[in-house]
Enzyme design. Sequence first.
Site, PDB file in Angstrom:
ATOM      1  N   HIS A   1     -10.134 -32.562 -28.556  1.00 57.18           N
ATOM      2  CA  HIS A   1     -10.482 -33.056 -27.316  1.00 57.18           C
ATOM      3  C   HIS A   1     -12.090 -32.629 -27.227  1.00 57.18           C
ATOM      4  O   HIS A   1     -12.733 -33.406 -26.383  1.00 57.18           O
ATOM      5  CB  HIS A   1      -9.927 -32.416 -26.067  1.00 57.18           C
ATOM      6  CG  HIS A   1      -9.728 -30.991 -25.684  1.00 57.18           C
ATOM      7  ND1 HIS A   1      -9.205 -29.879 -26.414  1.00 57.18           N
ATOM      8  CD2 HIS A   1     -10.886 -30.077 -25.113  1.00 57.18           C
ATOM      9  CE1 HIS A   1      -9.673 -28.738 -26.057  1.00 57.18           C
ATOM     10  NE2 HIS A   1     -10.694 -28.931 -25.356  1.00 57.18           N
TER      11      HIS A   1
ATOM     12  N   ASP B   1      -4.451 -30.471 -31.789  1.00 59.47           N
ATOM     13  CA  ASP B   1      -5.659 -30.632 -31.202  1.00 59.47           C
ATOM     14  C   ASP B   1      -6.867 -30.297 -32.320  1.00 59.47           C
ATOM     15  O   ASP B   1      -7.309 -29.323 -32.077  1.00 59.47           O
ATOM     16  CB  ASP B   1      -5.714 -29.753 -29.902  1.00 59.47           C
ATOM     17  CG  ASP B   1      -6.884 -30.328 -29.139  1.00 59.47           C
ATOM     18  OD1 ASP B   1      -7.743 -30.997 -29.423  1.00 59.47           O
ATOM     19  OD2 ASP B   1      -6.497 -29.820 -27.924  1.00 59.47           O
TER      20      ASP B   1
ATOM     21  N   SER C   1     -12.582 -23.620 -26.653  1.00 62.26           N
ATOM     22  CA  SER C   1     -11.957 -24.658 -27.416  1.00 62.26           C
ATOM     23  C   SER C   1     -12.503 -24.908 -28.864  1.00 62.26           C
ATOM     24  O   SER C   1     -13.838 -25.077 -28.839  1.00 62.26           O
ATOM     25  CB  SER C   1     -11.931 -25.937 -26.576  1.00 62.26           C
ATOM     26  OG  SER C   1     -11.048 -26.153 -25.599  1.00 62.26           O
TER      27      SER C   1
HETATM   28  N1  ARG Z   1      -6.670 -27.500 -20.988  1.00 58.54           N
HETATM   29  C1  ARG Z   1      -7.786 -27.696 -22.107  1.00 58.54           C
HETATM   30  C2  ARG Z   1      -9.342 -27.506 -21.616  1.00 58.54           C
HETATM   31  O1  ARG Z   1      -9.435 -26.981 -20.601  1.00 58.54           O
HETATM   32  C3  ARG Z   1      -7.421 -28.802 -22.769  1.00 58.54           C
HETATM   33  C4  ARG Z   1      -7.905 -30.288 -22.402  1.00 58.54           C
HETATM   34  C5  ARG Z   1      -7.761 -31.236 -23.111  1.00 58.54           C
HETATM   35  N2  ARG Z   1      -6.504 -31.696 -23.078  1.00 58.54           N
HETATM   36  C6  ARG Z   1      -5.851 -32.498 -22.196  1.00 58.54           C
HETATM   37  N3  ARG Z   1      -4.646 -32.647 -22.286  1.00 58.54           N
HETATM   38  N4  ARG Z   1      -6.410 -32.845 -20.960  1.00 58.54           N
HETATM   39  O2  ARG Z   1     -10.213 -28.133 -21.975  1.00 58.54           O
HETATM   40  N1  GLU Z   2      -9.463 -26.305 -23.299  1.00 59.18           N
HETATM   41  C1  GLU Z   2     -10.411 -25.125 -22.812  1.00 59.18           C
HETATM   42  C2  GLU Z   2     -11.896 -25.720 -23.575  1.00 59.18           C
HETATM   43  O1  GLU Z   2     -12.020 -27.033 -23.821  1.00 59.18           O
HETATM   44  C3  GLU Z   2      -9.976 -24.065 -23.342  1.00 59.18           C
HETATM   45  C4  GLU Z   2      -8.962 -23.496 -22.506  1.00 59.18           C
HETATM   46  C5  GLU Z   2      -9.597 -22.526 -21.637  1.00 59.18           C
HETATM   47  O2  GLU Z   2     -10.158 -22.665 -20.573  1.00 59.18           O
HETATM   48  O3  GLU Z   2      -9.091 -21.289 -21.939  1.00 59.18           O
HETATM   49  O4  GLU Z   2     -12.834 -25.033 -23.535  1.00 59.18           O
END
Ligand code: ARG
Ligand code: GLU
Length: 712
Positions: free
Chosen positions: A90, A226, A647
């Site tokens: 991502h 990911d 991330s």
């Molecule tokens: N929750 C994670 C973050 O905050 C992953 C986001 C990307 N993945 C998704 N399924 N939208 O960035």
């Molecule tokens: N998916 C998050 C990022 O892109 C990390 C998840 C979190 O917030 O801990 O940084």
Amino acid sequence: MRRQTVTLLGIFAALSVRANEGMWLPFLLENNIGEMTEMGLHLTADDIYNINQSCLSSAVVGFVDLDMPFHHFCSGSVISAHGLVITNHHCGLNVVQQHSSLQNDYITNGFWAMNQADELGGNNIGVCFLRRMEDVTAQVLDGVNDTMTSSLRSNLITKNITNIEQTASANSTLKAHVDAFYCGNEYYLSVYEIFEDIRLVGTPPISIGKFGGDTDNWVWPRHTGDFTIFRIYADSLNRPAPYSADNIPYQASNHLKINAKQKQEDDFVMLMGYPGTTNEYLPSFAVEATQNTFDPLVVGIRSKSIDIIKERMRSDQSVMIKYTSKVASLANAWKKLDGERRGLAKKHVVSKKRERERLMTTWIEESDERKKLYSNLLDDYEADYIEYVNQNQAWLLMSETLYKSEAITVCRKIRTLINDKMEDSLRRTRIINYLNDFYTDYDPETDISVSKMLINEYMANALPEHVPATLKKGNGVTSFAHACRNSMFTNPAMAIAFFEKHSVINEKKLLKDPLYKLASETDDIYHDKISKQISQIQRKNNQHQRLFMQLQRECFASSQLFPDANSTFRIAYGQIKGYHPTDAISYAPFTTLGGIIEKCHMDVYDYTAPDHLIKLYADRNFGPYSNADSSLTVCFLSTCHTTGGNSGSPVFDTDGNLIGLNFDRVWEGTMSDLQFDADICRNISLDIRFVLFFIDKYAGASHLIDEMEIIY
Ligand code: ARG
Ligand code: GLU
């Protein structure tokens, strides 16, 4: 008196047990290394960070957009001597999207460069290495005193910071940045080397890289592959250089070794990277406002938008394509904040904070000196905070409604381009390019139905003086619908033709367009009635918070308090561990490929896996990456304290070998941005063995495996 001191000390000692909480600084790691060693680490603080010798942190990178070089949107690590860098899927998705077309749909099919010539460059991202970090508080606060006004103080600080940054980066390719820590009580300098030629090497299909999509986002059990691989390129002297065909792979001074062995629950883990923002030291009333006012406001409105958009996506494939990524970004914060407010409530964070404030009050009462500094602090802070809550609500309401309407957004962007100083022909090109981009992903029917709902929300909740004149006529929605019918901006061909026809654009003409007019009214209200007020009250808040932070550090001096995340380099550590989110439910800390196959049997749009992967599973063709029971691990949970920006952070074992990539947290524990709770806060990582399996067995890119140093 003595009795009371003893009791207080007892309570402080209990509060200081904060297992796994914290995002620590590399140059102050001596303070943590004892605990880390007790937990199982085999390294010294010098092995982890040392500016004079090769160390683990020198293989960790931050990902930046080149126009914002000190904001690290993701983290990553170097995994070969020739500059291979691994991060999350991502994090690299924008780059993959830029190189994708209908003929070469790398998003859907994945991409693997089978040799260096095929690696895809020309991307607008960079990676930075932290070369050194140090405390410069004394220099930054030089000349600052308690009697100066806040604006004098902040001007002097800005001036001192500029000097420090210029000196630290003079005559070198290094870039220096000073950040505030502990809510402005301390300042540290970070010196970075930023590489600008970063090429895409390999990425799995999105069905794997984002397996589970928004259904599984922030959720455990998780099965998302990911990861994405890039390579850093440098000039012939191994220095950072803009993209050029002449550049060569970066010869890394240090790269991570990879531990491809099976891991167990309770194993020690450590991770490094660039966490973005946390607010761990807010007073109870600020947490209360977040939990009961701010989060519900955003969550409530976004739920409605997401429902409308998803309904449209289900009924129209072209809307599905256009709105997938838009709805993902709406949904990401929506889900996180919903988890946050529930977690804060469930864990009674407000009353725990109140209890802490009572302890502080008692502590203050113990000496005249303390009283002089702090006795009015919490009352003054709270009184000002009431005002902040009102202002921030007004801002959130506008930003979550009117500013989320794409019809209004497109006009606002044009308005900025019109008011920016530049040559007329350049302006026209920029506007036309922007419009072409914008309309590629625009569906007027979807936007107008979302916008109508948003405007209803705004009209029902905004103060009368915050309502744009256009919306005051009728009931808001009817005027908006009228504006849409009569505006060129809901008609791509008309809008583009307009700017093609007019080489010099004067704003008067545009103000005749009813949507443009609505957008400019909205912007004016924002500038005159919201933004100024909110920054004024923010300044007061910041002052209070700085003092409140100082109070907490003095009062709880026996416990080490880490500084809030601020997009600087941090280290977190903990253990691989499952958790019990609710009564009778407990989660194991590992998921396996079998779980992907099980999910694929469910009727959920986000659960589909490529046939090739299903075949590898059927044959149990996992090579050396298989577990003892012939399963293949996909993800694991641990107790490290992380946030957005982490991330792609490398996760290490006790010897500093790479075992995984952090990419998310569990929904029940997203409250950790305000309060870490060891029971329910878990970070989610992709197991490196799945990565190796995928590159080797799925993509057949064994030349990359050969480049890495793997311990089997
Ligand atoms: N929750 C994670 C973050 O905050 C992953 C986001 C990307 N993945 C998704 N399924 N939208 O960035
Ligand atoms: N998916 C998050 C990022 O892109 C990390 C998840 C979190 O917030 O801990 O940084």
